[in-house]
Design an enzyme around this catalytic site. Structure first.
Site, PDB file in Angstrom:
ATOM      1  NE  ARG A  63      -2.917   0.202   3.138  1.00  0.00           N
ATOM      2  CZ  ARG A  63      -2.298   0.497   4.378  1.00  0.00           C
ATOM      3  NH1 ARG A  63      -1.923   1.898   4.482  1.00  0.00           N
ATOM      4  NH2 ARG A  63      -2.281  -0.257   5.267  1.00  0.00           N
ATOM      5  CE1 TYR A 116     -14.176  11.577 -16.966  1.00  0.00           C
ATOM      6  CE2 TYR A 116     -14.387  11.382 -14.545  1.00  0.00           C
ATOM      7  CZ  TYR A 116     -14.736  10.783 -15.807  1.00  0.00           C
ATOM      8  OH  TYR A 116     -14.808   9.599 -15.825  1.00  0.00           O
ATOM      9  CG  ASP A 188      -7.848  16.095 -15.232  1.00  0.00           C
ATOM     10  OD1 ASP A 188      -7.044  15.884 -15.854  1.00  0.00           O
ATOM     11  OD2 ASP A 188      -8.614  15.432 -14.893  1.00  0.00           O
ATOM     12  CE  LYS A 213     -10.590   8.273 -18.825  1.00  0.00           C
ATOM     13  NZ  LYS A 213     -10.967   9.483 -18.260  1.00  0.00           N
TER      14      LYS A 213
HETATM   15  C1  LIG Z   1     -11.589   9.730 -17.262  1.00  0.00           C
HETATM   16  C2  LIG Z   1     -10.998  10.951 -16.668  1.00  0.00           C
HETATM   17  C3  LIG Z   1     -11.028  11.103 -15.194  1.00  0.00           C
HETATM   18  C4  LIG Z   1     -11.330  10.110 -14.140  1.00  0.00           C
HETATM   19  O1  LIG Z   1     -10.373   9.208 -14.393  1.00  0.00           O
HETATM   20  P1  LIG Z   1     -10.640   7.400 -13.904  1.00  0.00           P
HETATM   21  O2  LIG Z   1      -9.354   6.754 -14.260  1.00  0.00           O
HETATM   22  O3  LIG Z   1     -11.625   7.072 -14.754  1.00  0.00           O
HETATM   23  O4  LIG Z   1     -10.707   7.409 -12.612  1.00  0.00           O
HETATM   24  C5  LIG Z   1     -10.711  12.318 -14.671  1.00  0.00           C
HETATM   25  N1  LIG Z   1     -10.286  13.349 -15.572  1.00  0.00           N
HETATM   26  C6  LIG Z   1     -10.339  13.325 -16.803  1.00  0.00           C
HETATM   27  C7  LIG Z   1     -10.246  14.591 -17.757  1.00  0.00           C
HETATM   28  C8  LIG Z   1     -10.852  11.939 -17.279  1.00  0.00           C
HETATM   29  O5  LIG Z   1     -10.892  12.102 -18.758  1.00  0.00           O
END
Ligand SMILES: *Cc1c(COP(=O)(O)O)cnc(C)c1O
Length: 407
Positions: A63, A116, A188, A213
């Site tokens: 962890r 998001y 982000d 992604k």
């Molecule tokens: C998909 C996404 C998230 C969340 O990510 P997960 O890995 O699905 O938890 C956060 N910010 C953006 C811009 C995203 O496209």
């Protein structure tokens, strides 16, 4: 062959391939091992204690840290030009942990309406329960965002470009305003990737990715990561160590494998997306195209200033609204119709079934999301095949009687 970790001078395409790996290649292995061991044994209790207290390098318990996971963190850290990085089981875990690591009851956050979907839920549902005040600003209204920052806040949270209409915010300008108010700037960077945009160099304090992604790039593992200074990342790490959203070593390995081609994929996606956006702009059945690389896009000038490529995400709306989407989407041969993005395959989805499924029609309209909108995550296929594919689906739409009447 022992200096890649510390070699900050290597260029981006070299970092994606080599970065962070050298000290973890065991017994001549050329690939990073997946270490599934949860715990690490010590014969000498003094050494054990030093490692546990962070006084010497090593691992104690899964962890807290893991060798495979550490290489993933190193690689992202090098790409974002950060001092340190901390990974998470998902992008949402990275986002929620970062917010909870730095915010306390009574604090105030300034952010934008187009974050998001899951992030937006934290701002409108979770944080208010903990008495954290959230100012949700129009994403492109920089004056309003600056006014809200000037009223006092502990944290500015941004995303650029945003989902699903690719709005662009000026990261440098807003980071400056936030620092004048002594606020922490969190960005982000999922849509842009470090290949196209480096928020730390524009003044951000922390950069977050849903590595699920583009970083992973193959839609086969979930992961998140936060990068920044040692001091800030240490606080995020401490939160994760206690609250537990650690990244699994196998997922970390899949991320590492995917990241070896990040620069090639993203450059191809930049190029494909530009061709496709230009093609779509010329189509009579297409009402609007949203891509920061187009001169017609509202955020084009800012994007040109802060991005080195415009990314692989675009969206477009069809004349005839949702009825047209129903006819058009299933005709696409080279697109998964799914709620994901950033993969090697092209993915298409209407926001009303994916990113904004929880919003009402009125809310989507208020956010400027046309009902006929399709979010299109461009893959690494040959652009001409994708264009041919879109062309035949548009022709099918053209011959559809009901939609013919709607235009
Ligand atoms: C998909 C996404 C998230 C969340 O990510 P997960 O890995 O699905 O938890 C956060 N910010 C953006 C811009 C995203 O496209």
């Amino acid at each position: 062959m022992t200096t890649y970790n510390s070699d900050q001078s290597a260029r981006v395409g070299t970092q994606t391939v080599w970065g962070g790996e050298d000290e973890y290649l065991m017994q001549g292995a050329t690939q990073v091992p997946v270490v599934h061991s949860v715990s690490y044994g010590y014969d000498d209790i003094d050494v054990w204690q030093d490692v546990a207290l962070g006084k010497r390098p090593g691992h104690i318990y899964g962890r807290m840290s893991n060798p495979t996971v550490r290489v993933f963190e190193e690689k992202v850290r090098l790409l974002e030009g950060a001092e340190d990085a901390c990974s998470f089981a998902t992008g949402m875990a990275a986002i929620s942990s970062t917010l909870f690591a730095f915010l306390s009851p009574g604090d105030r956050v300034v952010t934008i309406k187009d974050t998001y979907g899951g992030t937006n839920k934290i701002f409108i549902e979770t944080l208010p329960r903990f008495n954290v005040d959230v100012a949700l600003c129009d994403t492109t209204d920089h004056d309003m965002i600056e006014r809200e920052i000037a009223k006092g806040c502990q944290l500015l949270y941004l995303e650029s470009p945003t989902n699903p209409t690719m709005k662009v915010t000026d990261l440098e300008r807003l980071a400056k305003a936030a620092h004048a108010a002594q606020a922490l700037v969190v960005v982000d960077n999922t849509f842009a990737t470090p290949i196209n945009q480096l928020p730390l160099s524009l003044g951000a304090d922390l950069v977050i990715h849903s590595a699920t992604k583009y970083l992973g790039g193959h839609a086969d593992a979930l992961a998140g990561v936060v990068c920044g200074s040692h001091k800030l990342v240490k606080e995020v790490y401490h939160f994760r160590e206690i609250h537990g959203a650690a990244l699994d070593p196998m997922a970390a390995y899949l991320m590492l494998r995917g990241m070896k081609t990040l620069h090639l994929r993203v450059r191809q996606q930049n190029e494909n997306a530009m061709h496709i956006a230009q093609f779509l702009e010329e189509q009579p059945l297409v009402e609007d195209v949203f891509y920061p690389g187009l001169a017609s896009h509202d955020g084009h000038e800012i994007a040109k200033k802060q991005m080195s490529g415009f990314g692989g995400m675009l969206s477009f709306s069809l004349k005839g609204g949702i009825d047209s989407v129903r006819v058009f989407l299933p005709k696409l041969k080279y697109a998964h119709l799914a709620a994901n993005l950033g993969a090697v395959e092209t993915i298409a989805a209407p926001p009303r079934t994916s990113s904004h499924v929880e919003n009402t029609l009125e809310e989507r309209q208020a956010m400027g999301i046309p009902e006929g909108l399709i979010r299109y995550s461009v893959g690494i296929e040959d652009a001409d095949d994708l264009i041919d594919d879109l062309k035949q689906a548009l022709e099918h739409l053209e011959t559809n009687v009901e939609v013919g009447a709607a235009k």
